[in-house]
Design a protein around this motif. Structure first.
Motif, PDB file in Angstrom:
ATOM      1  N   VAL A 268       0.859  -1.182   0.000  1.00  0.00           N
ATOM      2  CA  VAL A 268       0.000   0.000   0.000  1.00  0.00           C
ATOM      3  C   VAL A 268       0.895   1.231   0.000  1.00  0.00           C
ATOM      4  CG1 VAL A 268      -1.794   1.258   1.232  1.00  0.00           C
ATOM      5  CG2 VAL A 268      -1.777  -1.230   1.266  1.00  0.00           C
ATOM      6  N   GLN A 269       0.796   2.040  -1.032  1.00  0.00           N
ATOM      7  CA  GLN A 269       1.609   3.245  -1.147  1.00  0.00           C
ATOM      8  C   GLN A 269       0.727   4.463  -0.878  1.00  0.00           C
ATOM      9  OE1 GLN A 269       4.970   3.201  -1.760  1.00  0.00           O
ATOM     10  NE2 GLN A 269       4.759   0.984  -1.602  1.00  0.00           N
ATOM     11  N   PHE A 270       1.173   5.317   0.012  1.00  0.00           N
ATOM     12  CA  PHE A 270       0.419   6.511   0.377  1.00  0.00           C
ATOM     13  C   PHE A 270       1.065   7.726  -0.272  1.00  0.00           C
ATOM     14  CE2 PHE A 270      -0.237   3.558   3.911  1.00  0.00           C
ATOM     15  CZ  PHE A 270      -1.621   3.552   3.965  1.00  0.00           C
ATOM     16  N   GLU A 271       0.255   8.535  -0.895  1.00  0.00           N
ATOM     17  CA  GLU A 271       0.731   9.791  -1.451  1.00  0.00           C
ATOM     18  C   GLU A 271       0.820  10.815  -0.333  1.00  0.00           C
ATOM     19  OE1 GLU A 271       1.713  10.510  -4.573  1.00  0.00           O
ATOM     20  OE2 GLU A 271       1.439   8.391  -5.049  1.00  0.00           O
ATOM     21  N   PHE A 272       1.841  11.668  -0.396  1.00  0.00           N
ATOM     22  CA  PHE A 272       2.096  12.611   0.681  1.00  0.00           C
ATOM     23  C   PHE A 272       0.930  13.577   0.887  1.00  0.00           C
ATOM     24  CE2 PHE A 272       3.846  16.726   2.089  1.00  0.00           C
ATOM     25  CZ  PHE A 272       4.249  16.341   3.351  1.00  0.00           C
ATOM     26  N   TRP A 273       0.488  14.235  -0.160  1.00  0.00           N
ATOM     27  CA  TRP A 273      -0.567  15.252   0.005  1.00  0.00           C
ATOM     28  C   TRP A 273      -1.923  14.637   0.300  1.00  0.00           C
ATOM     29  CZ3 TRP A 273       0.718  19.779   1.421  1.00  0.00           C
ATOM     30  CH2 TRP A 273       1.947  20.299   1.037  1.00  0.00           C
ATOM     31  N   ASP A 274      -2.181  13.444  -0.230  1.00  0.00           N
ATOM     32  CA  ASP A 274      -3.410  12.738   0.144  1.00  0.00           C
ATOM     33  C   ASP A 274      -3.411  12.396   1.626  1.00  0.00           C
ATOM     34  OD1 ASP A 274      -4.296  12.891  -2.450  1.00  0.00           O
ATOM     35  OD2 ASP A 274      -3.678  10.850  -2.981  1.00  0.00           O
ATOM     36  N   SER A 275      -2.240  12.020   2.137  1.00  0.00           N
ATOM     37  CA  SER A 275      -2.130  11.711   3.565  1.00  0.00           C
ATOM     38  C   SER A 275      -2.326  12.961   4.422  1.00  0.00           C
ATOM     39  CB  SER A 275      -0.767  11.094   3.873  1.00  0.00           C
ATOM     40  OG  SER A 275      -0.617   9.892   3.180  1.00  0.00           O
ATOM     41  N   ILE A 276      -1.811  14.090   3.968  1.00  0.00           N
ATOM     42  CA  ILE A 276      -1.996  15.342   4.708  1.00  0.00           C
ATOM     43  C   ILE A 276      -3.472  15.716   4.758  1.00  0.00           C
ATOM     44  CG2 ILE A 276      -1.549  17.836   4.662  1.00  0.00           C
ATOM     45  CD1 ILE A 276       0.843  16.396   5.653  1.00  0.00           C
ATOM     46  N   ILE A 277      -4.158  15.611   3.626  1.00  0.00           N
ATOM     47  CA  ILE A 277      -5.594  15.936   3.584  1.00  0.00           C
ATOM     48  C   ILE A 277      -6.378  14.973   4.467  1.00  0.00           C
ATOM     49  CG2 ILE A 277      -7.619  15.978   2.068  1.00  0.00           C
ATOM     50  CD1 ILE A 277      -5.721  17.089  -0.114  1.00  0.00           C
ATOM     51  N   THR A 278      -6.022  13.695   4.413  1.00  0.00           N
ATOM     52  CA  THR A 278      -6.671  12.709   5.276  1.00  0.00           C
ATOM     53  C   THR A 278      -6.427  13.033   6.742  1.00  0.00           C
ATOM     54  OG1 THR A 278      -6.367  11.022   3.577  1.00  0.00           O
ATOM     55  CG2 THR A 278      -6.848  10.253   5.791  1.00  0.00           C
ATOM     56  N   SER A 279      -5.222  13.475   7.068  1.00  0.00           N
ATOM     57  CA  SER A 279      -4.913  13.851   8.448  1.00  0.00           C
ATOM     58  C   SER A 279      -5.740  15.047   8.896  1.00  0.00           C
ATOM     59  CB  SER A 279      -3.431  14.199   8.584  1.00  0.00           C
ATOM     60  OG  SER A 279      -2.646  13.087   8.305  1.00  0.00           O
ATOM     61  N   LEU A 280      -5.919  16.020   8.008  1.00  0.00           N
ATOM     62  CA  LEU A 280      -6.709  17.202   8.356  1.00  0.00           C
ATOM     63  C   LEU A 280      -8.184  16.869   8.536  1.00  0.00           C
ATOM     64  CD1 LEU A 280      -5.072  19.878   6.037  1.00  0.00           C
ATOM     65  CD2 LEU A 280      -4.891  19.710   8.524  1.00  0.00           C
ATOM     66  N   LEU A 281      -8.657  15.839   7.843  1.00  0.00           N
ATOM     67  CA  LEU A 281     -10.055  15.436   7.979  1.00  0.00           C
ATOM     68  C   LEU A 281     -10.272  14.469   9.136  1.00  0.00           C
ATOM     69  CD1 LEU A 281     -10.975  14.874   4.225  1.00  0.00           C
ATOM     70  CD2 LEU A 281     -11.595  16.813   5.662  1.00  0.00           C
TER      71      LEU A 281
END
Length: 169
Positions: free
Chosen positions: A40-53
């Motif tokens: 499972v590869q996580f994209e950096f900015w997708d992870s940041i947005i997920t963290s903010l949500l």
């Protein structure tokens, strides 16, 4: 609003902010210059947005559980039982996070394989450490009082200060 209600909202706010910052920190540490070990590869900015949500959501859940535990079990339960209850909560919390991440990222692998991906134990340990740290910080804050924690950290808590007060009988 009563003092009790303000304290409850402050607890939820502090947990929400704490979990959001903890998730963003995890994204920065794992996302910059590292390669994922699992499939499972996580994209950096997708992870940041997920963290903010998800940070405020999990913070609110964690804050409400802390409020329930402190209001209904704090005086009746020993500290050891309180820690055991919190450990059970953390296991349920991790299970919910795994299920939400599995649903959010929609992998083609099975849930068990997703949960035990290489590198996931570091995340689980990080979440456990953050929860213990925030729980301990809230316990210290309750013990010394909300405003006295900052004074304790800046070494002004033990410095006596002269005050003028009027006593009326």
């Amino acid at each position: 609003m009563t003092f009790k209600t303000k304290r409850r909202w402050r607890t939820v706010r502090d947990y929400g902010l704490g979990w959001t910052l903890a998730f963003i920190y995890l994204c920065i540490v794992r996302g910059e210059g590292t390669i994922e070990q699992g499939s499972v590869q996580f994209e950096f900015w997708d992870s940041i947005i997920t963290s903010l949500l998800m940070g405020p959501l999990f913070g609110a859940i964690s804050g409400f559980s802390h409020i329930l535990m402190m209001e209904y079990g704090y005086k009746q339960v020993s500290l050891l039982k309180l820690i055991i209850i919190r450990a059970v909560y953390v296991l349920l919390f991790l299970t919910a996070m795994i299920l939400l991440a599995f649903a959010f990222y929609g992998c083609e692998m099975k849930l068990i394989a997703f949960a035990f991906e290489p590198g996931s134990f570091a995340i689980y340990f990080y979440i456990l450490t953050v929860d213990i740290f925030m729980f301990g910080l809230m316990q210290v804050s309750m013990y010394f009082g909300g405003n006295n924690l900052a004074k304790l950290l800046t070494a002004k808590f033990y410095t006596p200060k002269e005050e003028e007060r009027i006593f009326m009988f």
